[in-house]
Enzyme design. Structure first.
Site, PDB file in Angstrom:
ATOM      1  N   ARG A 150      -6.785  15.491  20.420  1.00  0.00           N
ATOM      2  CA  ARG A 150      -7.013  15.397  21.863  1.00  0.00           C
ATOM      3  C   ARG A 150      -6.203  16.411  22.683  1.00  0.00           C
ATOM      4  NH1 ARG A 150      -6.359   9.299  23.308  1.00  0.00           N
ATOM      5  NH2 ARG A 150      -5.771   9.572  21.158  1.00  0.00           N
ATOM      6  N   LYS A 196     -10.925   4.437   4.890  1.00  0.00           N
ATOM      7  CA  LYS A 196     -10.896   3.009   5.132  1.00  0.00           C
ATOM      8  C   LYS A 196      -9.922   2.693   6.267  1.00  0.00           C
ATOM      9  CE  LYS A 196      -8.108   0.170   2.595  1.00  0.00           C
ATOM     10  NZ  LYS A 196      -6.686   0.270   2.884  1.00  0.00           N
ATOM     11  N   HIS A 244      -8.822   5.688  -1.992  1.00  0.00           N
ATOM     12  CA  HIS A 244      -7.942   6.663  -2.644  1.00  0.00           C
ATOM     13  C   HIS A 244      -7.525   6.221  -4.046  1.00  0.00           C
ATOM     14  CE1 HIS A 244      -4.563   4.180  -1.185  1.00  0.00           C
ATOM     15  NE2 HIS A 244      -3.817   4.791  -2.071  1.00  0.00           N
ATOM     16  N   LYS A 258      -6.873   8.388  -8.166  1.00  0.00           N
ATOM     17  CA  LYS A 258      -5.644   8.412  -8.968  1.00  0.00           C
ATOM     18  C   LYS A 258      -5.992   8.774 -10.415  1.00  0.00           C
ATOM     19  CE  LYS A 258      -3.276   4.898  -6.214  1.00  0.00           C
ATOM     20  NZ  LYS A 258      -1.985   5.357  -5.765  1.00  0.00           N
ATOM     21  N   GLU A 300       3.461  -4.261  -4.280  1.00  0.00           N
ATOM     22  CA  GLU A 300       4.283  -3.337  -3.501  1.00  0.00           C
ATOM     23  C   GLU A 300       5.617  -3.988  -3.185  1.00  0.00           C
ATOM     24  OE1 GLU A 300       2.116  -0.707  -0.571  1.00  0.00           O
ATOM     25  OE2 GLU A 300       0.840  -2.477  -0.560  1.00  0.00           O
ATOM     26  N   ASP A 331      -7.105  -5.280   3.246  1.00  0.00           N
ATOM     27  CA  ASP A 331      -6.370  -4.026   3.028  1.00  0.00           C
ATOM     28  C   ASP A 331      -6.427  -3.569   1.570  1.00  0.00           C
ATOM     29  OD1 ASP A 331      -4.691  -1.943   4.041  1.00  0.00           O
ATOM     30  OD2 ASP A 331      -2.946  -2.914   3.132  1.00  0.00           O
ATOM     31  N   HIS A 365      -9.573  -1.591  -3.043  1.00  0.00           N
ATOM     32  CA  HIS A 365      -8.897  -1.074  -4.241  1.00  0.00           C
ATOM     33  C   HIS A 365      -9.025  -2.020  -5.447  1.00  0.00           C
ATOM     34  CE1 HIS A 365      -7.416   1.655  -1.317  1.00  0.00           C
ATOM     35  NE2 HIS A 365      -6.360   0.983  -0.936  1.00  0.00           N
TER      36      HIS A 365
END
Ligand code: BG6
Length: 492
Positions: free
Chosen positions: A54, A153, A183, A187, A221, A240, A245
């Protein structure tokens, strides 16, 4: 180190337009990945990269700004002055108001001047802008056969919103032009799932209900939500990590061998798996899905706050930061085999792996040989395979067997050739290789399957189950697998 002149690729002109050119995704992931591709000689040499955002900036201001950002990426991925200078020659910047048709017309004029073989429009913007940008690109005529659009996503927050986005995208672009990124599919370890199953004959005869007792997919995680509290709170772990995934990994484990390695042959098989997943009834959600939320705890020796104390998270949030669920793939190969999926923030470790637990021997003749074989597919941080077996120690203890494992470390075996997920996916987008992108019907089917869970939680006044940061989630997740006589890998 820069090797662009020795590129293995034939000269192909391309323009890569990054909408969201000053956003986090662009400087944290996309630009470092593009730089790595450039450094490795994988970026086709005749290319331009145009960042769009922008605020007004000149090309040189943008380059200087990006060079500063590179200081924050991991050291191995930082360019030297000389490397950056050569990479920066590809970089351009353009100010755009994404709602203004006139701005698209001038973008088109810029692209037409060059008339590149390939144009990739990468939408690294907030998702609510996807329909606007796609519709405007179509209206301005930037949807010819040489154009591909890459969508990050989250693509929608439920089935109707995903369908709405897909419908607008389909109004401007053919399916083969719309590349939905997950993604995880980029991998190297996930590539190895296909290689393991379809490049080797060894496992195929065993890859079925007769030999496998259960499969566990864990995406854990140790990190919390960090500064993304407001974004994450509207999403939660199911949307998420599971809808995309974890389900993509499940499809790659459970799919039938495709007839060819073509994108649609693979995606047809993945779609069949998604359609075979056991649908959730309200009773099944209560029994087979555990949602949790982290409380304060200790991670890697340091005290960390609970989810509700994180910045920009409402104090009464019901958003889940952990999900464990049990499902089945209802077909001849897998009938009755539990597939357990589990993901969460602030868990005891930062790792992703798939554990294939085989059935025990039918008639044990060695004392202590009740342990079954298992194949551990490690996705990250290490990337490898471990095949757990029983063997005789030969230490004079009679027939006692001990567990041992064959350990294959792909990081060591292929160290020099490992390519990061975004680097791989960006190069595939430019080259038009679609295998690692998600087709709209796959994506919608994944939403269709999680919908009953979202619906049941929306009507459940019970908050998610608490778990202390630094643990493996609520005890209910262990109880869920224990009902089948199973245990999670780390409890074995
Ligand atoms: C993203 C999620 O898709 O994947 C993040 O939005 C998550 O919440 C990330 O942290 C995990 O990816 P990786 O590659 O670090 O395992």
């Amino acid at each position: 180190m820069v090797n662009e002149t020795t590129s293995k690729h034939k000269r192909m002109s391309f323009d890569l337009v990054l909408f969201g050119g000053t956003g986090d995704l662009t400087w944290r992931k996309l630009m470092p990945a593009l730089f790595q591709a450039f450094r490795h000689g994988k970026l086709p040499p005749g290319g331009r990269i145009l960042a769009v955002a922008r605020e007004p900036r000149s090309d040189s201001d943008y380059r200087a700004w990006l060079q500063q950002r590179f200081v924050e990426v991991e050291p191995a991925k930082q360019p030297t002055e000389e490397e950056f200078e050569r990479f920066a020659a590809l970089l351009h910047y353009r100010r755009m108001d994404l709602s203004q048709p006139g701005d698209y017309a001038s973008l088109k004029a810029w692209l037409d001047e060059r008339n590149s073989d390939t144009v990739v429009m990468y939408l690294a913007t907030a998702p609510h802008l996807f329909p606007v940008v796609c519709a405007q690109l179509g209206a301005a005529g930037m949807n010819g056969p040489q154009v591909r659009v890459v969508l990050e996503k989250p693509l929608g927050h439920d089935l109707p919103s995903a369908k709405e986005i897909n419908c607008v995208v389909a109004g401007a672009f053919a399916e083969r032009q719309a590349l939905r990124i997950d993604h995880y599919l980029g991998k190297p370890s996930v590539q190895n799932l296909s290689a393991l199953r379809f490049g080797n004959a060894l496992f195929e005869p065993l890859w079925r209900r007769e030999s496998i007792s259960n499969i566990q997919i864990t995406l854990a995680e140790a990190l919390g939500v960090g500064s993304r509290g407001d974004f994450y709170d509207r999403i939660g772990a199911l949307r998420d990590m599971v809808q995309n995934h974890a389900l993509q990994l499940l499809t790659m484990i459970a799919m039938e061998p495709p007839p060819t390695n073509d994108a649609d042959a693979i995606r047809d098989e993945k779609l069949k798996v998604l359609k075979s997943l056991k649908p959730f009834t309200p009773g099944a959600v209560a029994r087979d899905v555990v949602r949790g939320q982290y409380k304060a705890g200790t991670v890697e020796g340091k005290p960390v706050p609970g989810y509700l104390e994180e910045t920009r998270v409402p104090a009464d949030s019901m958003t889940e930061t952990f999900v464990a669920l049990r499902t089945e793939v209802q077909n001849w190969r897998w009938a009755g085999v539990p597939f357990y999926l589990r993901t969460g923030k602030r868990l005891a470790a930062q790792h992703a792996q798939i554990v294939v637990n085989f059935r025990p021997v039918p008639h044990p003749i060695f004392p202590g040989s009740a342990r079954a074989n298992k194949l551990v597919i490690k996705l990250q941080p290490d990337d490898g395979l471990q095949l757990h077996l029983l063997a005789a120690k030969g230490s004079g203890q009679g027939e006692l067997l001990s567990p041992v494992f064959l350990d294959l470390d792909f990081d060591k075996a292929f160290a020099a050739e490992r390519v990061g997920a975004y680097e791989r996916l960006l190069m595939d987008a430019i080259a038009g290789r679609l295998n690692l992108f998600v087709r709209s019907d796959e994506q919608e089917q994944a939403w269709r399957w999680v919908e009953p869970v979202l619906h049941a939680w929306g009507h459940d006044p019970q908050p998610p189950r608490p778990y202390a940061a630094g643990t493996w989630g609520p005890p209910a997740a262990s109880a869920m697998v224990a009902r089948d006589g199973c245990v999670w890998e780390e409890e074995q």
